[in-house]
Motif scaffolding. Sequence first.
Motif, PDB file in Angstrom:
ATOM      1  N   VAL A  31       0.844  -1.198   0.000  1.00 47.60           N
ATOM      2  CA  VAL A  31       0.000   0.000   0.000  1.00 47.60           C
ATOM      3  C   VAL A  31       0.878   1.247   0.000  1.00 47.60           C
ATOM      4  O   VAL A  31       0.597   2.216  -0.714  1.00 47.60           O
ATOM      5  CB  VAL A  31      -0.972  -0.007   1.205  1.00 47.60           C
ATOM      6  N   GLY A  32       1.951   1.228   0.767  1.00 45.88           N
ATOM      7  CA  GLY A  32       2.876   2.366   0.799  1.00 45.88           C
ATOM      8  C   GLY A  32       3.457   2.658  -0.574  1.00 45.88           C
ATOM      9  O   GLY A  32       3.522   3.818  -1.003  1.00 45.88           O
ATOM     10  N   GLU A  33       3.869   1.601  -1.267  1.00 46.51           N
ATOM     11  CA  GLU A  33       4.406   1.771  -2.622  1.00 46.51           C
ATOM     12  C   GLU A  33       3.345   2.302  -3.575  1.00 46.51           C
ATOM     13  O   GLU A  33       3.627   3.157  -4.421  1.00 46.51           O
ATOM     14  CB  GLU A  33       4.966   0.446  -3.141  1.00 46.51           C
ATOM     15  N   LEU A  34       2.141   1.813  -3.447  1.00 50.25           N
ATOM     16  CA  LEU A  34       1.036   2.277  -4.287  1.00 50.25           C
ATOM     17  C   LEU A  34       0.778   3.774  -4.067  1.00 50.25           C
ATOM     18  O   LEU A  34       0.589   4.530  -5.025  1.00 50.25           O
ATOM     19  CB  LEU A  34      -0.220   1.461  -3.969  1.00 50.25           C
ATOM     20  N   ALA A  38       1.275   6.842  -6.750  1.00 50.83           N
ATOM     21  CA  ALA A  38       0.153   7.735  -7.063  1.00 50.83           C
ATOM     22  C   ALA A  38       0.546   9.192  -6.846  1.00 50.83           C
ATOM     23  O   ALA A  38       0.220  10.059  -7.672  1.00 50.83           O
ATOM     24  CB  ALA A  38      -1.059   7.368  -6.213  1.00 50.83           C
ATOM     25  N   ALA A  39       1.253   9.456  -5.767  1.00 50.17           N
ATOM     26  CA  ALA A  39       1.684  10.829  -5.487  1.00 50.17           C
ATOM     27  C   ALA A  39       2.661  11.314  -6.562  1.00 50.17           C
ATOM     28  O   ALA A  39       2.581  12.456  -7.028  1.00 50.17           O
ATOM     29  CB  ALA A  39       2.319  10.905  -4.106  1.00 50.17           C
ATOM     30  N   ARG A  40       3.565  10.442  -6.971  1.00 47.22           N
ATOM     31  CA  ARG A  40       4.530  10.796  -8.011  1.00 47.22           C
ATOM     32  C   ARG A  40       3.809  11.108  -9.325  1.00 47.22           C
ATOM     33  O   ARG A  40       4.128  12.089 -10.003  1.00 47.22           O
ATOM     34  CB  ARG A  40       5.517   9.643  -8.203  1.00 47.22           C
ATOM     35  N   ARG A  41       2.820  10.313  -9.652  1.00 50.26           N
ATOM     36  CA  ARG A  41       2.076  10.548 -10.896  1.00 50.26           C
ATOM     37  C   ARG A  41       1.328  11.881 -10.841  1.00 50.26           C
ATOM     38  O   ARG A  41       1.311  12.629 -11.817  1.00 50.26           O
ATOM     39  CB  ARG A  41       1.100   9.401 -11.151  1.00 50.26           C
ATOM     40  N   ALA A  42       0.730  12.185  -9.701  1.00 48.68           N
ATOM     41  CA  ALA A  42       0.028  13.470  -9.561  1.00 48.68           C
ATOM     42  C   ALA A  42       1.006  14.623  -9.727  1.00 48.68           C
ATOM     43  O   ALA A  42       0.718  15.605 -10.423  1.00 48.68           O
ATOM     44  CB  ALA A  42      -0.680  13.541  -8.211  1.00 48.68           C
ATOM     45  N   GLU A  43       2.169  14.515  -9.096  1.00 48.92           N
ATOM     46  CA  GLU A  43       3.181  15.571  -9.213  1.00 48.92           C
ATOM     47  C   GLU A  43       3.648  15.736 -10.656  1.00 48.92           C
ATOM     48  O   GLU A  43       3.855  16.855 -11.115  1.00 48.92           O
ATOM     49  CB  GLU A  43       4.368  15.260  -8.314  1.00 48.92           C
ATOM     50  N   ASP A  46       1.539  17.951 -12.546  1.00 49.67           N
ATOM     51  CA  ASP A  46       1.407  19.279 -11.931  1.00 49.67           C
ATOM     52  C   ASP A  46       0.154  19.418 -11.083  1.00 49.67           C
ATOM     53  O   ASP A  46      -0.535  20.442 -11.108  1.00 49.67           O
ATOM     54  CB  ASP A  46       1.433  20.376 -13.008  1.00 49.67           C
ATOM     55  N   ARG A  47      -0.155  18.378 -10.331  1.00 45.73           N
ATOM     56  CA  ARG A  47      -1.300  18.420  -9.414  1.00 45.73           C
ATOM     57  C   ARG A  47      -0.832  18.112  -8.004  1.00 45.73           C
ATOM     58  O   ARG A  47       0.108  17.361  -7.802  1.00 45.73           O
ATOM     59  CB  ARG A  47      -2.353  17.366  -9.806  1.00 45.73           C
ATOM     60  N   LYS A  48      -1.519  18.689  -7.035  1.00 41.88           N
ATOM     61  CA  LYS A  48      -1.277  18.377  -5.631  1.00 41.88           C
ATOM     62  C   LYS A  48      -2.374  17.466  -5.092  1.00 41.88           C
ATOM     63  O   LYS A  48      -2.325  17.068  -3.943  1.00 41.88           O
ATOM     64  CB  LYS A  48      -1.198  19.650  -4.797  1.00 41.88           C
ATOM     65  N   THR A  49      -3.328  17.170  -5.930  1.00 40.89           N
ATOM     66  CA  THR A  49      -4.433  16.295  -5.549  1.00 40.89           C
ATOM     67  C   THR A  49      -4.239  14.933  -6.198  1.00 40.89           C
ATOM     68  O   THR A  49      -4.149  14.826  -7.418  1.00 40.89           O
ATOM     69  CB  THR A  49      -5.782  16.895  -6.002  1.00 40.89           C
ATOM     70  N   VAL A  50      -4.154  13.907  -5.364  1.00 47.44           N
ATOM     71  CA  VAL A  50      -4.055  12.547  -5.874  1.00 47.44           C
ATOM     72  C   VAL A  50      -5.464  12.089  -6.231  1.00 47.44           C
ATOM     73  O   VAL A  50      -6.391  12.220  -5.423  1.00 47.44           O
ATOM     74  CB  VAL A  50      -3.417  11.614  -4.818  1.00 47.44           C
ATOM     75  N   GLN A  51      -5.615  11.580  -7.444  1.00 48.81           N
ATOM     76  CA  GLN A  51      -6.916  11.185  -7.934  1.00 48.81           C
ATOM     77  C   GLN A  51      -6.953   9.696  -8.261  1.00 48.81           C
ATOM     78  O   GLN A  51      -5.895   9.045  -8.343  1.00 48.81           O
ATOM     79  CB  GLN A  51      -7.281  12.000  -9.170  1.00 48.81           C
ATOM     80  N   GLN A  52      -8.139   9.182  -8.473  1.00 50.05           N
ATOM     81  CA  GLN A  52      -8.331   7.770  -8.804  1.00 50.05           C
ATOM     82  C   GLN A  52      -7.449   7.347  -9.960  1.00 50.05           C
ATOM     83  O   GLN A  52      -6.857   6.274  -9.933  1.00 50.05           O
ATOM     84  CB  GLN A  52      -9.798   7.520  -9.124  1.00 50.05           C
ATOM     85  N   ARG A  53      -7.337   8.182 -10.954  1.00 47.01           N
ATOM     86  CA  ARG A  53      -6.569   7.827 -12.148  1.00 47.01           C
ATOM     87  C   ARG A  53      -5.076   7.682 -11.871  1.00 47.01           C
ATOM     88  O   ARG A  53      -4.339   7.167 -12.692  1.00 47.01           O
ATOM     89  CB  ARG A  53      -6.805   8.855 -13.247  1.00 47.01           C
ATOM     90  N   ASP A  54      -4.603   8.163 -10.711  1.00 47.47           N
ATOM     91  CA  ASP A  54      -3.195   8.031 -10.358  1.00 47.47           C
ATOM     92  C   ASP A  54      -2.852   6.625  -9.876  1.00 47.47           C
ATOM     93  O   ASP A  54      -1.684   6.286  -9.753  1.00 47.47           O
ATOM     94  CB  ASP A  54      -2.813   9.062  -9.292  1.00 47.47           C
ATOM     95  N   LEU A  55      -3.863   5.830  -9.609  1.00 48.95           N
ATOM     96  CA  LEU A  55      -3.615   4.453  -9.204  1.00 48.95           C
ATOM     97  C   LEU A  55      -3.311   3.605 -10.401  1.00 48.95           C
ATOM     98  O   LEU A  55      -2.668   2.629 -10.364  1.00 48.95           O
ATOM     99  CB  LEU A  55      -4.831   3.870  -8.448  1.00 48.95           C
TER     100      LEU A  55
END
Length: 55
Positions: A31-34, A38-43, A46-55
Amino acid sequence: MADLVVKAAVKEELSDMNVSADFYEALDEEVGELLEDAARRAEQNDRKTVQQRDL
């Protein structure tokens, strides 16, 4: 790192099975890796909001 999964919820979901103690540690790592991915993909988008699509 803090526990990311709730053991009671896992036990409930897997109510027909026994769950070994080391399973929770491995699940927590997954879960930590996931979450990191997801946070890396959001960044990267250029987003600070992690979204469903980042999974």
